[in-house]
Enzyme design. Sequence first.
Site, PDB file in Angstrom:
ATOM      1  N   GLU A   1      49.860  37.481  30.860  1.00  0.00           N
ATOM      2  CA  GLU A   1      48.562  37.457  30.424  1.00  0.00           C
ATOM      3  C   GLU A   1      48.098  38.908  29.804  1.00  0.00           C
ATOM      4  OE1 GLU A   1      45.765  36.371  33.829  1.00  0.00           O
ATOM      5  OE2 GLU A   1      46.565  34.393  33.935  1.00  0.00           O
TER       6      GLU A   1
ATOM      7  N   ASP B   1      35.654  42.390  37.596  1.00  0.00           N
ATOM      8  CA  ASP B   1      36.931  43.106  37.972  1.00  0.00           C
ATOM      9  C   ASP B   1      36.765  44.021  38.878  1.00  0.00           C
ATOM     10  OD1 ASP B   1      38.808  41.843  36.261  1.00  0.00           O
ATOM     11  OD2 ASP B   1      37.636  42.531  34.474  1.00  0.00           O
TER      12      ASP B   1
END
Lengths: 266, 411
Positions: A49, A60
């Site tokens: 990824e 995040d």
Amino acid sequence: MLNPIDLAFKKAKKENRPALLTYTVAGDSTKNQSLIILNTISKHADILELGIPHNTPVADGSQIQTSAYRAIKNGIKIEDIFWIVKKYKKNKNPKPIILMGYYNMIFQYGEKNFLEKCKKVGVDGLIVVDLPWPENKSFAKKCKKKSIYLIQLLSPTTSKERLNKIIKDSHAMNYFISMLSTTGGKLKVSPKKIMLNYFKIKKINPKKNVVIGFGITEKSIKSLKKADGLVVGSAICKEISVSIQKRQNPVTNVANLVKKLKYKIL
Amino acid sequence: MKLKKGIPVIDQGNKLGFWGNKFGGNFVPETLKKPIEDLEILFNNLKKDKKFIAERDKYFNNWIGTPTRFIKLKNLTKHVGGAQIWSKVVSDANGGAHKIYNATVHCLLAKRSGKKIICGDTGAGYAGKMLSMAAKKFGLRCKIFMGAKDIERQQPNVRAMKKNGAEVIPVYSGSQTLVDAVSECMRFWVANCDTTAMCVGSTVGPAIFVRICGWSTSQISRELKVQLINEFGSIPKKLKLYNCVGGGSSSFGFWNEFMDYDKKQCEFIGVEAGGPAKSKRHAAPLTYSSKIGILHGAAQYVNQNSDGQIEETESISAGLDYPGISPLHCFLKDTKRARYTAASDEEALKAYKLVTKYEKLRPSLEPSHAFSVAIREAKKMSKNTIVVVNSCGDAYKDKKILRNRLGKKYA
Ligand SMILES: Cc1ncc(COP(=O)(O)O)c(C=O)c1O
């Protein structure tokens, strides 16, 4: 033809282990270095990824934020990210690449242009953190036309009814968020509980691969190895930050970490 | 794109929460889908519930204090020499700004949903101060996210939050201002949505937050409508409503009840922050035609680069220092119901000097932006034009900036 993502899961299953998915931020800490990291961990990881850094990432935690801000500060642009993928895919035995990012970057590029470019450089799947179902229905169709998987995220808050609908519309791979957290949080739920939730999801359509991510480290990875795949992101991003701080080589340190992660799930 | 009459603007979004099929929506991580849906159901039900409305009004009337004054600025009018200049002194509200309406409603909703903790963002510190007040009033624990730069420049409000028992969490990422505070607050909610309610401090964020905030601040125009009729016998033939626009909560609330009037009778003027005169940076996405993009869960006009990275803003006023803008205002701009322009830091300071010289009113730096444009335009208007400026905050919080920029006399 099978999507390379399917092949990666198949191969891992044959070896009786979960697939190992790594997450690094494109351009962390530079364009070239992030390519070298991909090339180096390619041996041990099954799927790579690659994060598209964004400067207002609402999902995040601090480790991935640090990586993203560092990459942006060092000048990474979306075209550079495509360049990285293209170069990486020139390897003899490249692994599937999943780009993961926030929708505004795709929106500004234009969905159509973005997907064409993805196809051209060899992107195999996409995760768009802030484009949930059903908002992503039309984009998912466009992805499918290009044989690029749009990977749906599933969360502990996702209701049973919603799970059914999302999985029905989903492509061959889904991503289960282990707990209520941004990326990089400490695992605040027991692995047993996570696996219980995982199997509930898995039961809805056993044919579709489900990976688990968020909060997985060297310590916890083994306890989750019954899953189809496991994603490690923040721990890798942190390794890069620490290496830079200690003036060590991030490439070797990340490679060692990924090797160790792989060893734990064999 | 069309504005409908007879339907509140907050309810004119489509099924997915887009106004004009284009602005707003819910660009959120999967984890937030459920808590957002829960909040939508709760709000949609309570909005129709007479008991809840009565409860809201009880707190608005007895605790926030209604109505806030509507006064003529006689000396300023004389000095400017044109339209009649009036002000709606929303800073009369408990706590000193319009942010109290949204904060109160969010705490009432949090109580109903059984949440024990509420988190919120703040720029100028008013949204945070008000949330800390309301949280204390309703027995909720309170966490406020605030950019480190804003903590430094808006100390009086930070002190107030702490005094009310709120935990103030400094945000060091990005430009260390409002945009980063909102992001960090949303992250906190992602990780704690099972126990914690979130209050977004303006008409921004996922659609439900835009709606709740607009519904709450509309109290301002409900009062103003009555006050105008009491004063003039009817709604004036030429009415101009000036308001500063950061996220857009005070302006939306100031205009909402007048939405269905023809804009020739009742014009809305939104004033964004133009930033320092010499700087290219600004916080005025509508004025300078920024491109549409996604910020904090909603599609909106937003300052960004060609890759889609959000751009840093600059403004003397922390409350307006935000790269995006409410989807409601994008909708009002594109339907041409409202007009948007900007005032620079220097123009806002000049307006502050002028207002405080002639009147017993101390608008904070945010409404000073609105005063600047109102004064400039009022000059050219006829005496029977009624200009109303929303003085939505008090300058006490800006003491330090005013002293630095204008000298001791003005602080
Ligand atoms: C006094 C005052 N006015 C205006 C604003 C801008 O926000 P909004 O546009 O949501 O009213 C703020 C924000 O903090 C404020 O404190």
